[in-house]
Design an enzyme around this catalytic site. Structure first.
Site: not given
Ligand code: IMP
Ligand code: MG
Length: 186
Positions: A47-48, A107, A135
């Protein structure tokens, strides 16, 4: 000024509303130039990304459509496990389309990496990523991101679509979650 109930969850503001909106307008101009003469399909990850996508789309000067996917990564509230499941698929067939995936934050990169492979197999004419935040320190797998709004340090952020346990998406800025609310070991 009094602090609202929502704002009490914020440790500090990382990106003010003005800076956020200015950068999104810049991204809109960049995307519009790159896709000139083409029709764009924005694919938002629920949803973000909804908030970012709504603002980005309004700054685009090329014809565009939107569609959404919902995916869940099994894992803790503030961490991504990399195991991804599609909860809601696209309504539109993307074969031959110019697709721009719009994400709130990258992330580890595991979610997007899975999503990219999945979308690639549907044979779009082109496939690129636009992420509001990244990040870099946390990256476990390289993802080719064409457009990035802001590089941020390794902090857990909330606001402007980003949640902690589904809360705080309605903040108009990006803030760091208050240390008192940060779960143990995160
Ligand atoms: P990844 O698969 O580790 O890249 O995760 C990405 C997802 O994790 C993003 O779409 C967010 O929903 C969630 N996420 C990662 N870091 C944060 C944060 O600092 N705040 C809130 N949601 C995060
Ligand atoms: Mg999320």
């Amino acid at each position: 000024m009094s602090t609202s109930e929502v704002e009490r969850g914020v440790g500090e503001i990382l990106i003010e509303e003005d800076r956020l909106q200015e950068r999104i307008r810049e991204l809109g101009r960049e995307v519009s130039e790159d896709y000139e003469g083409r029709e764009l399909l924005l694919v938002g990850v629920l949803k973000g990304a909804v908030f970012f996508m709504a603002d980005l789309m309004r700054s685009l000067a090329v014809p565009c459509e939107i569609d959404f996917m919902a995916i869940s990564s099994y894992g803790a509230a503030t961490d991504s496990s990399g195991v991804v499941r599609i909860l809601k698929d696209l309504d539109i067939n993307i074969e031959g389309r110019h697709v721009l995936v719009v994400e709130d934050i990258i992330d580890s990169g595991l979610t997007l990496s899975y999503l990219l492979r999945n979308l690639e197999s549907r044979e779009p004419a082109s496939l690129e990523i636009c992420a509001l935040l990244t990040k870099p320190e946390r990256r476990e797998i390289e993802v080719p991101v064409r457009y990035v709004g802001f590089e941020i340090p390794n902090r857990f952020v909330i606001g402007y679509g980003l949640d902690f346990a589904e809360r705080y998406r309605n903040l108009p800025y990006v803030g760091v979650l208050h240390p008192d609310l940060m779960p143990e070991g995160a």
